[in-house]
Design a protein around this motif. Structure first.
Motif, PDB file in Angstrom:
ATOM      1  N   GLU A  15      -5.424   4.043   8.250  1.00 20.96           N
ATOM      2  CA  GLU A  15      -6.586   4.741   7.696  1.00 20.96           C
ATOM      3  C   GLU A  15      -6.457   4.879   6.179  1.00 20.96           C
ATOM      4  O   GLU A  15      -7.422   4.681   5.431  1.00 20.96           O
ATOM      5  CB  GLU A  15      -6.730   6.122   8.341  1.00 20.96           C
ATOM      6  CG  GLU A  15      -7.088   6.105   9.817  1.00 20.96           C
ATOM      7  CD  GLU A  15      -8.470   5.532  10.069  1.00 20.96           C
ATOM      8  OE1 GLU A  15      -9.360   5.732   9.208  1.00 20.96           O
ATOM      9  OE2 GLU A  15      -8.664   4.881  11.113  1.00 20.96           O
ATOM     10  N   LEU A  16      -5.259   5.203   5.705  1.00 16.46           N
ATOM     11  CA  LEU A  16      -5.051   5.319   4.268  1.00 16.46           C
ATOM     12  C   LEU A  16      -5.189   3.977   3.565  1.00 16.46           C
ATOM     13  O   LEU A  16      -5.662   3.895   2.427  1.00 16.46           O
ATOM     14  CB  LEU A  16      -3.680   5.930   3.982  1.00 16.46           C
ATOM     15  CG  LEU A  16      -3.487   7.407   4.323  1.00 16.46           C
ATOM     16  CD1 LEU A  16      -2.050   7.842   3.994  1.00 16.46           C
ATOM     17  CD2 LEU A  16      -4.496   8.280   3.573  1.00 16.46           C
ATOM     18  N   GLU A  38      -8.593   3.067   2.124  1.00 14.62           N
ATOM     19  CA  GLU A  38      -9.127   3.790   0.968  1.00 14.62           C
ATOM     20  C   GLU A  38      -9.213   2.874  -0.258  1.00 14.62           C
ATOM     21  O   GLU A  38      -8.350   2.037  -0.497  1.00 14.62           O
ATOM     22  CB  GLU A  38      -8.238   4.991   0.647  1.00 14.62           C
ATOM     23  CG  GLU A  38      -8.266   6.078   1.704  1.00 14.62           C
ATOM     24  CD  GLU A  38      -7.382   7.257   1.336  1.00 14.62           C
ATOM     25  OE1 GLU A  38      -6.747   7.210   0.264  1.00 14.62           O
ATOM     26  OE2 GLU A  38      -7.338   8.226   2.123  1.00 14.62           O
ATOM     27  N   SER A  39     -10.252   3.034  -1.017  1.00 14.90           N
ATOM     28  CA  SER A  39     -10.467   2.228  -2.216  1.00 14.90           C
ATOM     29  C   SER A  39      -9.274   2.334  -3.168  1.00 14.90           C
ATOM     30  O   SER A  39      -8.779   3.432  -3.436  1.00 14.90           O
ATOM     31  CB  SER A  39     -11.740   2.696  -2.924  1.00 14.90           C
ATOM     32  OG  SER A  39     -11.942   1.983  -4.121  1.00 14.90           O
ATOM     33  N   LYS A  40      -8.804   1.216  -3.646  1.00 17.15           N
ATOM     34  CA  LYS A  40      -7.727   1.089  -4.636  1.00 17.15           C
ATOM     35  C   LYS A  40      -6.337   1.424  -4.086  1.00 17.15           C
ATOM     36  O   LYS A  40      -5.349   1.325  -4.819  1.00 17.15           O
ATOM     37  CB  LYS A  40      -8.015   1.943  -5.877  1.00 17.15           C
ATOM     38  CG  LYS A  40      -9.307   1.583  -6.591  1.00 17.15           C
ATOM     39  CD  LYS A  40      -9.517   2.459  -7.823  1.00 17.15           C
ATOM     40  CE  LYS A  40     -10.828   2.096  -8.512  1.00 17.15           C
ATOM     41  NZ  LYS A  40     -11.073   2.942  -9.704  1.00 17.15           N
ATOM     42  N   ARG A  41      -6.241   1.840  -2.835  1.00 16.73           N
ATOM     43  CA  ARG A  41      -4.930   2.193  -2.285  1.00 16.73           C
ATOM     44  C   ARG A  41      -3.990   0.988  -2.285  1.00 16.73           C
ATOM     45  O   ARG A  41      -2.790   1.125  -2.534  1.00 16.73           O
ATOM     46  CB  ARG A  41      -5.098   2.727  -0.858  1.00 16.73           C
ATOM     47  CG  ARG A  41      -3.785   3.034  -0.139  1.00 16.73           C
ATOM     48  CD  ARG A  41      -3.173   4.310  -0.665  1.00 16.73           C
ATOM     49  NE  ARG A  41      -1.780   4.470  -0.278  1.00 16.73           N
ATOM     50  CZ  ARG A  41      -1.212   5.647  -0.058  1.00 16.73           C
ATOM     51  NH1 ARG A  41      -1.917   6.759  -0.179  1.00 16.73           N
ATOM     52  NH2 ARG A  41       0.053   5.723   0.259  1.00 16.73           N
ATOM     53  N   HIS A  99      -8.036  -5.641   0.409  1.00 13.02           N
ATOM     54  CA  HIS A  99      -8.956  -4.870   1.238  1.00 13.02           C
ATOM     55  C   HIS A  99      -8.544  -4.925   2.707  1.00 13.02           C
ATOM     56  O   HIS A  99      -8.409  -6.009   3.284  1.00 13.02           O
ATOM     57  CB  HIS A  99     -10.380  -5.413   1.086  1.00 13.02           C
ATOM     58  CG  HIS A  99     -10.872  -5.420  -0.324  1.00 13.02           C
ATOM     59  ND1 HIS A  99     -11.457  -4.319  -0.924  1.00 13.02           N
ATOM     60  CD2 HIS A  99     -10.830  -6.397  -1.274  1.00 13.02           C
ATOM     61  CE1 HIS A  99     -11.771  -4.612  -2.165  1.00 13.02           C
ATOM     62  NE2 HIS A  99     -11.398  -5.865  -2.412  1.00 13.02           N
ATOM     63  N   CYS A 123       0.805  -1.223   0.000  1.00 11.42           N
ATOM     64  CA  CYS A 123       0.000   0.000   0.000  1.00 11.42           C
ATOM     65  C   CYS A 123       0.838   1.274   0.000  1.00 11.42           C
ATOM     66  O   CYS A 123       0.295   2.385  -0.097  1.00 11.42           O
ATOM     67  CB  CYS A 123      -0.927   0.019   1.220  1.00 11.42           C
ATOM     68  SG  CYS A 123      -1.964  -1.453   1.399  1.00 11.42           S
TER      69      CYS A 123
END
Length: 384
Positions: free
Chosen positions: A296-297, A300-303, A308, A290
């Motif tokens: 928290e980051l 995020e979607s697609k991070r 997931h 990631c």
């Protein structure tokens, strides 16, 4: 006049030498002894370098009395390629086997198939809420089943047709994987937390070998996992991911993540640190994937390239510092409220295993068990 001093110095040095030898011998013996936990008591104790397949064939010659559970590598069904498997590991060491190994006796009392009511609850709740998944329980210490004398909580989970009990030979299971040579080298068995680290070793190896969903045995599954996306783990805190609930697809990106976890385990294994080889592995791997150590980051979607990171509420809504919430009636309403959006309740066995709970008590763990593992709860007896 110097002879008494020389004699005293000689005796002191001799004592230190004997003491050092005892320490080294004791440490070596301890490393050897622990391996007996994962060897069959009816066979000649195999060496680490012998053929795992040959070991299993030797073990499986028993024809009368209790029967050795089938080996997961040889039996059908196996965890399937679709990833629709939920897998638990039972990695405890029966004390009788360890005591026998200390005397270098290769024939100890049989390790009869059994689980605590809490472990069985985890399995029943997974099977109950996920009828289209195959649920596997893999015993690392060879387990036997007496078909005429099955414990009540085992009968409860075996009433589910999607539950499969299997033995797992460490060396057979690791053969042909990046972990095999490392396992043979014996570093795992010199760990200060050897049984916990065997569990860590197996969860990543299982996800590499089969894919699917790994669950710790100190959970209660609260709902179906079917709608969760493939490839996930859960945040435990603002700084760490946890390794008690993980899903990797058996191929593609999921398998790539599983391989990264194996390599991280091998590279960074530390037998003196309890958490380094479990949550530490998935945390380090996802920090790299990631490109951030900010949990928290990561959410995020697609991070994280399709992997997931689920919020803490999904699997760890009750943090380990508040494990008593599951056991005290005063926290019942608050605990159930915190779990309202959870897929799994994690009861933190490392901290809670000594806390007994009376069946029928008005505590969250009992309420959850009655709802989500009703057969096991009914079979548990006076205490759960």
């Amino acid at each position: 006049m110097y002879k008494p001093r020389v004699k005293w110095i000689f005796l002191l040095l001799l004592s230190l030498l004997v003491f050092s030898w005892c320490l080294m011998y004791g440490s070596s013996m301890s490393r050897t002894d622990v391996r007996y936990c994962f060897m069959n008591t009816f066979s000649t104790v195999p060496s680490i370098s012998s053929s795992p397949q040959k070991q299993y064939q030797t073990q499986n010659k028993l024809t009368d009395g209790p029967h050795l559970l089938e080996d997961v590598m040889l039996a059908e069904p196996k965890p399937n390629a679709s990833g629709r498997s939920i897998i638990f590991h039972e990695t405890s060491c029966p004390h009788e086997k360890l005591r026998s190994s200390m005397q270098y006796i290769s024939s100890a009392p049989l390790n009869m198939m059994d689980l605590t009511a809490r472990e069985a609850c985890a399995i029943e709740s997974a099977a109950l809420h996920n009828p289209s998944f195959s649920v596997f329980v893999l015993f690392a210490s060879p387990a036997y089943r007496d078909y005429n004398n099955t414990p009540p909580v085992m009968e409860a989970i075996l009433s589910y047709t999607n539950v499969h009990l299997r033995n797992l030979n460490l060396w057979t299971y690791a053969a042909g994987t990046p972990m095999y040579q490392w396992l043979k080298d014996g570093k795992l068995f010199s760990s200060s937390y050897v049984l916990s680290h065997v569990s860590d070793f197996l969860r990543y190896l299982t996800l590499w070998r089969w894919g699917g969903t790994y669950l710790d045995m100190d959970v209660v599954v609260l709902r179906s996992l079917d709608k969760l996306p493939p490839n996930y783990t859960g945040a435990e805190s603002s700084t760490y991911l946890a390794a008690g609930v993980m899903n990797f697809a058996p191929d593609g990106f999921g398998h790539e993540i599983a391989e990264k976890c194996l390599l991280d385990f091998l590279l960074n294994f530390d037998g003196t640190d309890w958490g380094n080889n479990g949550p530490g592995v998935i945390t380090r791997v996802m920090n790299d994937v990631c490109k951030t150590n900010n949990i928290e980051l990561m959410m995020e979607s697609k991070r994280c390239m399709g992997f997931h990171v689920m919020p803490r509420e999904a699997f760890y809504a009750i943090p380990w510092m508040k494990w008593e919430y599951f056991f005290e009636a005063q926290y019942l309403t608050e605990t159930l409220d915190l779990l309202r959006d959870s897929y799994v309740a994690h009861v933190w066995n490392k901290h809670s295993k000594q806390r007994r709970i009376k069946v029928g008590a008005n505590a969250a763990y009992g309420i959850l068990a009655e709802r989500h593992c009703p057969k096991v709860y009914a079979a548990a007896g006076e205490y759960f």
